[in-house]
Design a protein around this motif. Structure first.
Motif, PDB file in Angstrom:
ATOM      1  N   ALA A 211       9.150 -60.562 -48.298  1.00 15.68           N
ATOM      2  CA  ALA A 211      10.049 -59.627 -48.054  1.00 15.68           C
ATOM      3  C   ALA A 211       9.297 -58.271 -47.819  1.00 15.68           C
ATOM      4  CB  ALA A 211      10.655 -59.175 -49.329  1.00 15.68           C
ATOM      5  N   HIS A 277      16.176 -56.507 -44.895  1.00 12.51           N
ATOM      6  CA  HIS A 277      17.556 -56.715 -45.497  1.00 12.51           C
ATOM      7  C   HIS A 277      18.658 -57.122 -44.347  1.00 12.51           C
ATOM      8  CE1 HIS A 277      15.606 -54.686 -48.933  1.00 12.51           C
ATOM      9  NE2 HIS A 277      16.781 -55.309 -49.683  1.00 12.51           N
ATOM     10  N   ARG A 280      19.913 -62.613 -41.292  1.00 14.24           N
ATOM     11  CA  ARG A 280      19.300 -63.876 -41.477  1.00 14.24           C
ATOM     12  C   ARG A 280      17.951 -63.435 -42.239  1.00 14.24           C
ATOM     13  NH1 ARG A 280      20.365 -67.575 -36.262  1.00 14.24           N
ATOM     14  NH2 ARG A 280      22.657 -67.663 -36.398  1.00 14.24           N
ATOM     15  N   VAL A 282      17.122 -61.963 -44.440  1.00 12.24           N
ATOM     16  CA  VAL A 282      17.526 -61.834 -46.303  1.00 12.24           C
ATOM     17  C   VAL A 282      17.020 -63.011 -46.708  1.00 12.24           C
ATOM     18  CG1 VAL A 282      18.965 -61.078 -47.973  1.00 12.24           C
ATOM     19  CG2 VAL A 282      19.140 -59.744 -46.009  1.00 12.24           C
ATOM     20  N   ARG A 283      17.756 -63.999 -46.162  1.00 11.81           N
ATOM     21  CA  ARG A 283      17.666 -65.331 -46.685  1.00 11.81           C
ATOM     22  C   ARG A 283      16.324 -66.097 -46.359  1.00 11.81           C
ATOM     23  NH1 ARG A 283      22.933 -65.358 -44.514  1.00 11.81           N
ATOM     24  NH2 ARG A 283      21.930 -66.707 -42.663  1.00 11.81           N
ATOM     25  N   LEU A 284      15.892 -65.855 -45.184  1.00 11.08           N
ATOM     26  CA  LEU A 284      14.617 -66.280 -44.575  1.00 11.08           C
ATOM     27  C   LEU A 284      13.502 -65.745 -45.660  1.00 11.08           C
ATOM     28  CD1 LEU A 284      13.073 -67.990 -42.674  1.00 11.08           C
ATOM     29  CD2 LEU A 284      12.812 -65.938 -41.168  1.00 11.08           C
ATOM     30  N   GLY A 286      13.810 -64.071 -48.687  1.00  6.20           N
ATOM     31  CA  GLY A 286      14.097 -64.117 -50.026  1.00  6.20           C
ATOM     32  C   GLY A 286      14.151 -62.620 -50.480  1.00  6.20           C
ATOM     33  N   THR A 287      14.603 -61.854 -49.640  1.00  5.37           N
ATOM     34  CA  THR A 287      14.779 -60.248 -49.860  1.00  5.37           C
ATOM     35  C   THR A 287      15.766 -60.061 -51.246  1.00  5.37           C
ATOM     36  OG1 THR A 287      14.318 -59.812 -47.592  1.00  5.37           O
ATOM     37  CG2 THR A 287      15.099 -57.893 -48.964  1.00  5.37           C
ATOM     38  N   GLU A 289      18.026 -57.991 -53.630  1.00 11.37           N
ATOM     39  CA  GLU A 289      19.042 -57.059 -53.688  1.00 11.37           C
ATOM     40  C   GLU A 289      18.520 -55.785 -54.100  1.00 11.37           C
ATOM     41  OE1 GLU A 289      22.180 -57.004 -52.263  1.00 11.37           O
ATOM     42  OE2 GLU A 289      21.896 -59.096 -51.543  1.00 11.37           O
TER      43      GLU A 289
END
Length: 296
Positions: A211, A277, A280, A282-284, A286-287, A289
């Motif tokens: 992240a 954030h 995509r 975010v998922r890539l 692993g950011t 919340e």
């Protein structure tokens, strides 16, 4: 006793502000990218933070350089001098000023004056830059402040690693003798890795490595561009300022350039948060919340 009635009111105000900030964070999470970016840059106070970082680096870099000049072997002092010259393109009178700092006459007397306590005090004062950077990273990621008991060793570690990086910077920029083209890539890789590690260290490992990568890439790329741009701007400006104002000209020019450099650092880290954030990524990456306790 007069201050007692005001406490409940202040507590209620803090709770209301915290609730507003949480609602604002939830709203911005779904807002268009330009709006989230603008909110983030306002939140981290870009110019104020960059100016504070530049001032602290300038005020603490000179004592640290004196310590290097007083205690390090001749070979290391020469390497540091070459790194500074290469990084900023010192020439003429400005180069003479820097050599006077890094390679002073009467080195033995200076060493006796500083002593072991002098080294410790100088290094501890220089960690002020680490502390400001830590607050920048925490504010960027909306995290609570890490206590001094847990963060103190990180401040000193950051400083020592960056001093070591300064020693070899000149060789990296020249591609270890292979030329500027290789030097550009090596400098970009080195700067990106250093700022990636810097964020992870000063955040106390509270954000996953991946992240933090967008901020490190943006910061490394902008500093690489500035490093080569400094060859065009800094030498002429320094020589002109030193000729007109003497040593004060060196102060004015270097402080102005440091503000530009740390504006790039602040923007890189701040924009990196917004990108991490984004969609995509975010998922890539692993950011995580944003935490509910957003500190305005």
């Amino acid at each position: 006793m007069a201050g007692q009635p005001g406490r409940p009111g202040r507590t209620a105000w803090l709770r209301a502000r915290s609730a507003w900030l949480r609602a604002r964070t939830d709203t911005l999470r779904d807002a268009p990218f330009p709006r989230r970016l603008a909110a983030q840059l306002i939140h981290i106070h870009v110019l104020d933070t960059a100016t504070r970082l530049a001032a602290q680096v300038f005020l603490t870099a000179i004592p640290v350089l004196f310590v290097l000049a007083a205690f390090m072997p001749d070979e290391v002092r020469t390497t540091v001098s070459d790194s500074v010259r290469t990084a900023l393109g010192f020439q003429g009178s400005s180069l003479d000023e820097v050599k006077g700092v890094l390679q002073p006459e009467g080195n033995t007397a200076t060493t006796d004056t500083f002593g072991g306590i002098g080294i410790l005090v100088t290094l501890l004062s220089a960690t002020s830059c680490s502390r400001i950077l830590q607050r920048l990273c925490e504010r960027t990621w909306h995290l609570p402040h890490l206590s001094g008991r847990l963060a103190a060793w990180r401040w000193l570690t950051w400083l020592l690693v960056w001093l070591a990086a300064l020693v070899i910077q000149g060789q990296v920029r020249s591609g270890f003798g292979a030329g500027d083209i290789l030097g550009v890539f090596l400098y970009l890789i080195t700067a990106t890795l250093l700022w990636w590690w810097t964020q992870h260290l000063l955040l106390g490992g509270r954000v996953p490595w991946l992240a933090l990568l967008p901020g490190a890439l943006l910061t490394g790329a902008s500093l690489t561009a500035l490093a080569w741009g400094s060859r065009l701007y800094v030498p002429r400006s320094l020589n002109r300022s030193v000729t007109q104002f003497g040593p004060l000209g060196l102060v004015f020019t270097l402080l102005s350039w440091l503000i530009v450099v740390f504006t790039a650092v602040t923007l890189g880290i701040g924009i990196g948060y917004v990108l991490a954030h984004q969609g995509r990524l975010v998922r890539l990456l692993g950011t995580p919340e944003p935490p509910p306790q957003d500190e305005g």
